[in-house]
Design a protein around this motif. Structure first.
Motif, PDB file in Angstrom:
ATOM      1  N   LYS A   1       0.854  -1.188   0.000  1.00 50.11           N
ATOM      2  CA  LYS A   1       0.000   0.000   0.000  1.00 50.11           C
ATOM      3  C   LYS A   1       0.894   1.243   0.000  1.00 50.11           C
ATOM      4  CE  LYS A   1      -4.459  -1.422   0.876  1.00 50.11           C
ATOM      5  NZ  LYS A   1      -4.343  -2.639   0.055  1.00 50.11           N
ATOM      6  N   HIS A   2       0.613   2.178  -0.858  1.00 53.23           N
ATOM      7  CA  HIS A   2       1.394   3.412  -0.963  1.00 53.23           C
ATOM      8  C   HIS A   2       2.889   3.127  -1.114  1.00 53.23           C
ATOM      9  CE1 HIS A   2      -1.955   6.077   1.022  1.00 53.23           C
ATOM     10  NE2 HIS A   2      -2.360   5.411  -0.034  1.00 53.23           N
TER      11      HIS A   2
ATOM     12  N   GLY B   1       3.902  10.246  -5.360  1.00 50.62           N
ATOM     13  CA  GLY B   1       2.466   9.976  -5.348  1.00 50.62           C
ATOM     14  C   GLY B   1       2.106   8.621  -4.738  1.00 50.62           C
ATOM     15  N   HIS B   2       0.796   8.297  -4.802  1.00 57.26           N
ATOM     16  CA  HIS B   2       0.268   7.138  -4.090  1.00 57.26           C
ATOM     17  C   HIS B   2      -0.243   6.057  -5.031  1.00 57.26           C
ATOM     18  CE1 HIS B   2      -0.013  10.580  -1.352  1.00 57.26           C
ATOM     19  NE2 HIS B   2       0.326   9.708  -0.434  1.00 57.26           N
TER      20      HIS B   2
ATOM     21  N   VAL C   1      -4.199   5.278  -6.588  1.00 52.86           N
ATOM     22  CA  VAL C   1      -5.266   5.692  -5.660  1.00 52.86           C
ATOM     23  C   VAL C   1      -5.144   7.157  -5.260  1.00 52.86           C
ATOM     24  CG1 VAL C   1      -5.603   3.373  -4.730  1.00 52.86           C
ATOM     25  CG2 VAL C   1      -3.887   4.861  -3.693  1.00 52.86           C
ATOM     26  N   GLU C   2      -4.250   7.857  -5.952  1.00 58.09           N
ATOM     27  CA  GLU C   2      -4.006   9.278  -5.662  1.00 58.09           C
ATOM     28  C   GLU C   2      -5.306  10.087  -5.753  1.00 58.09           C
ATOM     29  OE1 GLU C   2      -0.801  10.353  -5.201  1.00 58.09           O
ATOM     30  OE2 GLU C   2      -1.355  12.447  -4.942  1.00 58.09           O
ATOM     31  N   THR C   3      -5.432  11.109  -4.915  1.00 55.12           N
ATOM     32  CA  THR C   3      -6.614  11.975  -5.007  1.00 55.12           C
ATOM     33  C   THR C   3      -6.471  12.950  -6.178  1.00 55.12           C
ATOM     34  OG1 THR C   3      -5.514  13.357  -3.394  1.00 55.12           O
ATOM     35  CG2 THR C   3      -7.279  11.965  -2.581  1.00 55.12           C
ATOM     36  N   PRO C   4      -7.478  13.032  -7.032  1.00 54.62           N
ATOM     37  CA  PRO C   4      -7.388  13.937  -8.188  1.00 54.62           C
ATOM     38  C   PRO C   4      -7.522  15.402  -7.777  1.00 54.62           C
ATOM     39  CG  PRO C   4      -9.390  12.601  -8.300  1.00 54.62           C
ATOM     40  CD  PRO C   4      -8.716  12.261  -7.020  1.00 54.62           C
TER      41      PRO C   4
ATOM     42  N   GLU D   1     -12.432   2.003 -13.636  1.00 58.26           N
ATOM     43  CA  GLU D   1     -13.136   2.110 -12.356  1.00 58.26           C
ATOM     44  C   GLU D   1     -12.221   1.898 -11.164  1.00 58.26           C
ATOM     45  OE1 GLU D   1     -16.605  -0.315 -12.333  1.00 58.26           O
ATOM     46  OE2 GLU D   1     -17.660   1.003 -13.740  1.00 58.26           O
TER      47      GLU D   1
ATOM     48  N   ASN E   1      -8.924   2.858 -10.982  1.00 53.27           N
ATOM     49  CA  ASN E   1      -7.814   3.803 -10.900  1.00 53.27           C
ATOM     50  C   ASN E   1      -8.330   5.232 -10.914  1.00 53.27           C
ATOM     51  OD1 ASN E   1      -4.982   2.558 -11.317  1.00 53.27           O
ATOM     52  ND2 ASN E   1      -6.316   1.433 -12.725  1.00 53.27           N
ATOM     53  N   THR E   2      -7.664   6.127 -10.154  1.00 55.74           N
ATOM     54  CA  THR E   2      -8.022   7.529 -10.279  1.00 55.74           C
ATOM     55  C   THR E   2      -7.269   8.166 -11.450  1.00 55.74           C
ATOM     56  OG1 THR E   2      -6.400   8.041  -8.583  1.00 55.74           O
ATOM     57  CG2 THR E   2      -8.690   7.881  -7.881  1.00 55.74           C
ATOM     58  N   SER E   3      -6.254   7.460 -11.970  1.00 54.23           N
ATOM     59  CA  SER E   3      -5.565   7.922 -13.179  1.00 54.23           C
ATOM     60  C   SER E   3      -6.324   7.414 -14.398  1.00 54.23           C
ATOM     61  CB  SER E   3      -4.140   7.358 -13.190  1.00 54.23           C
ATOM     62  OG  SER E   3      -3.589   7.407 -14.488  1.00 54.23           O
TER      63      SER E   3
ATOM     64  N   SER F   1       1.060  11.741  -8.729  1.00 52.86           N
ATOM     65  CA  SER F   1       0.124  12.869  -8.545  1.00 52.86           C
ATOM     66  C   SER F   1      -0.062  13.613  -9.854  1.00 52.86           C
ATOM     67  CB  SER F   1       0.518  13.824  -7.426  1.00 52.86           C
ATOM     68  OG  SER F   1       1.826  13.782  -7.092  1.00 52.86           O
TER      69      SER F   1
ATOM     70  N   VAL G   1      -2.649  11.946 -11.952  1.00 54.75           N
ATOM     71  CA  VAL G   1      -4.005  12.179 -11.459  1.00 54.75           C
ATOM     72  C   VAL G   1      -4.160  13.681 -11.205  1.00 54.75           C
ATOM     73  CG1 VAL G   1      -5.715  11.456  -9.766  1.00 54.75           C
ATOM     74  CG2 VAL G   1      -3.840   9.950 -10.340  1.00 54.75           C
TER      75      VAL G   1
END
Lengths: 257, 424
Positions: free
Chosen positions: B10-11, B17-18, B38-41, B251, B253-255, B420, B423
């Motif tokens: 994890k991370h 980035g994450h 899983v990075e926040t956009p 679905e 990935n945030t990227s 990051s 995303v």
């Protein structure tokens, strides 16, 4: 705490520090590594126990937490609260952590559904309004800037390690800029937020003939009305005033919309 | 064959980035093997809508804390292309020099501070300060030169301030460029020492065939603008970039992810090397030869070596650029901006691969639409498929869980992902 360095003959605490990142570009952390000339001296002052961008080892035993980034998702709120429990001193590190940074520009639409659709179409990704750390936890110290200025970071960390008070300048960037002997950017037709932005960056942008965008937030008693008058005198529109004021989020409470 | 394996990272550390790695093998079958972002956009493409053009380079530069210069230059190129502006030779040379110095600092950061600890058996660069002081000192020295050069030309090493639409707000002093030239000659020697060090590292012998996308060289190893090419034979113009990137949303990935001729492709130093190696300086080619890098290499771990080759390349070309700038008189630093409605695309090879910004402006120069396609988002699907294949190959050879975990981590790090950024 290991005692390895002395200051004026007095043994110096070497506090355990941790770096954490939330919604951000991670550039402020990088400024610490970007500090080739005196990185080793800096590392002798503190013991880094958590720094995911640079090291694999991690620990929850730390005294100072440097937290970069704004909060934009529920899991970040929980992670931040956990860090708050562990840290004696929580530092909001950089403009995203202090004010929301450029990330808060998405808040201005007041329509997160549109924001999500604009970027991800019909497969929206979870997000909240971008907020500074202080919205969710108590912050002990702010280090402003996008990016933070490494000389200022070192000075602050040194003072914390020595147990001295940390005093940030209350006056505006404009004073530093004048002291540096720069041409006033208004005189060469450039807009600038230097008259009302908090100093401490040594007028980094304006030294390079680039107008201030206010990344460090307002100076104390910032006279926004007077600045607007200067902008109007130089024929800058209300829209361009707003561009500067809203870019990093620091002036949010002073904007009349 | 290994019967079971469970890897759950994890991370992942020592990347920007994450992101998470998970590998699950049961009864000798790979049940799950993935790379998940899983990075926040941050929603940059929405942030800019309605903003005056002047905001674009300032805000978009903030997409990345490592390659902010690359983002700023790509943003400026997109605005200038939209307005039909063509930069002067002086501006082009200074921008390329600035970009080269960012490439050097970014590659050195990755090679020494993020990747090398794996090959030297430590969890970070910090223990190396004790065990390999000369190496750390040399790496810091190269980075310092590159960052100093970014300060001199761009005004600031991170989130540059002198770079604007139309040129620069200020020019460097010629004495400063002369100083850089001398230091670059020293750094060229340090890179030879670096090559000797990297010869001692055992890079995993892992191969998975894929497609490589980059700018297309035309006599020189390309970095800023021009046409686009893939190793599977796709050829497009800069403004047709969407036909190269084909972004889609996943679905898990945030990227966003990309594909072209196959289910994934790769961008970055290895892609540039594979597609444009014939335009390298002889000194850079020599380092590639010495370290066993030959085109077309399908070993993702060789991206480390390709970055080292590019360090030599940019140090050689920078010396030539500075000599040219010193030989000519300074021209005005900044051209006047004239607005027009339209669409502009900028394609630039930033350290981790080809980056695109595309802006649409109205008659008043306000942004109607913004699209940024990031190198790491183009690489993410390729990393995912590499991990699947890596799990399959190394499990078949009976490797222990912790070895597979380390190899998977090293694989992701080889791409030098900027999560990051991906995303944004």
């Amino acid at each position: 705490m290991a005692v390895t360095t002395t200051y004026l003959g007095v043994p110096l605490y070497r506090p355990k520090v941790a770096f954490f990142d939330f919604t951000s570009c991670e550039g402020c952390q990088l400024q610490v590594v970007n500090n080739e000339a005196n990185l080793l001296d800096f590392l002798s002052l503190v013991e880094v126990v958590n720094f995911r961008e640079a090291m694999t080892e991690k620990s929850n035993d730390y005294e100072i937490a440097f937290v970069e980034g704004s909060v934009t998702r529920e899991d970040e709120v929980r992670r931040l609260q956990e860090i708050r429990k562990n840290a004696k001193i929580l530092v909001a590190f950089g403009s995203c952590a202090c004010f929301g940074g450029v990330n808060q520009l998405k808040n201005r639409f007041n329509d997160l559904d549109w924001v999500k659709k604009e970027v991800y179409g019909d497969c929206p990704v979870d997000t909240k309004e971008a907020m500074p750390l202080e919205k969710y936890v108590k912050v002990d110290l702010h280090i402003y800037g996008c990016p933070v200025k490494k000389e200022e970071v070192e000075k602050i960390v040194l003072n914390v390690a020595l147990g001295k008070a940390v005093n940030l300048p209350k006056y505006p960037v404009c004073m530093e800029c004048k002291a540096n002997g720069n041409i006033c950017l208004f005189d060469i037709g450039e807009p600038c937020l230097g008259p009302i932005t908090r100093a401490g960056c040594n007028s980094w942008c304006t030294n390079n003939r680039f107008g201030c965008w206010g990344c460090r937030g307002p100076a104390e008693d910032a006279n926004v009305a007077q600045w607007q008058k200067i902008m109007r005198q130089h024929n800058f529109s209300r829209e361009r005033m707003l561009d500067r004021l809203e870019c990093f989020g620091g002036f949010d409470h002073l904007i009349e919309r | 064959m290994k019967v079971s394996c469970n890897v759950d990272v994890k991370h992942l550390s020592r990347v920007e980035g994450h992101g998470n790695i998970a590998i699950r093998i049961e009864d000798g079958q790979v049940r799950q093997a993935h790379w998940q972002v899983v990075e926040t956009p941050r929603f940059f493409e929405a942030m800019l809508v309605g903003k005056h053009w002047e905001n674009a380079p300032v805000i978009c530069g903030r997409i990345c804390g490592i390659c902010s210069i690359g983002h700023t230059l790509t943003s400026i190129r997109a605005v200038e292309n939209a307005f039909g502006m063509v930069p002067s030779r002086q501006t082009r040379d200074l921008r390329l020099l600035l970009k080269h110095m960012e490439t050097l600092q970014s590659h050195v950061l990755h090679l020494f501070f993020l990747a090398a600890p794996d090959f030297l058996g430590t969890g970070s660069v910090f223990p190396l300060i004790e065990t390999h002081p000369d190496v750390v000192k040399m790496a810091a020295g190269i980075k310092l030169l590159a960052n100093d050069a970014c300060d001199i030309i761009g005004g600031r090493r991170l989130h540059p301030v002198r770079t604007v639409v139309g040129g620069f707000t200020m020019l460097p002093k010629k004495e400063e460029l002369e100083g850089l030239l001398v230091r670059l000659q020293e750094v060229a020697k340090d890179l030879q020492t670096t090559a000797e060090l990297f010869k001692t590292f055992a890079l995993p012998d892992f191969v998975r065939e894929t497609e490589f996308v980059s700018l297309r060289g035309d006599g020189v190893y390309p970095f800023i603008g021009g046409s686009l090419i893939s190793s599977d034979g796709v050829y497009r113009q800069e403004e047709e970039y969407r036909l190269m990137t084909n972004e889609y949303v996943s679905e898990t990935n945030t990227s966003k992810l990309s594909r072209l001729s196959r289910r994934s492709f790769a961008v970055g130093a290895l892609a540039r090397f594979n597609n444009n190696h014939c335009f390298l300086y002889p000194e850079a080619k020599k380092v590639a030869d010495e370290l066993g890098l030959t085109a077309v290499s399908h070993n993702p771990f060789m991206n480390n070596i390709a970055q080292l080759v590019e360090c030599v390349q940019v140090v050689m070309e920078s010396q030539e650029l500075i000599k040219g700038l010193l030989d000519r008189d300074w021209q005005p630093e900044r051209e006047k901006v004239t607005l027009r409605a339209g669409i502009g695309v900028g394609a630039v090879e930033v350290p981790r691969g080809i980056l695109y910004h595309c802006y649409e402006f109205d008659h008043d120069g306000r942004m109607k639409k913004c699209d940024c396609v990031i190198p790491t988002s183009q690489n993410n699907a390729n990393i995912h498929h590499d991990i699947e294949e890596l799990a399959r190959q190394y499990a078949a050879n009976g490797f222990a869980d912790r070895d597979i975990e380390l190899l998977a981590e090293m694989l992701v790090r080889s791409y030098d992902p900027c999560i990051s950024c991906s995303v944004h």
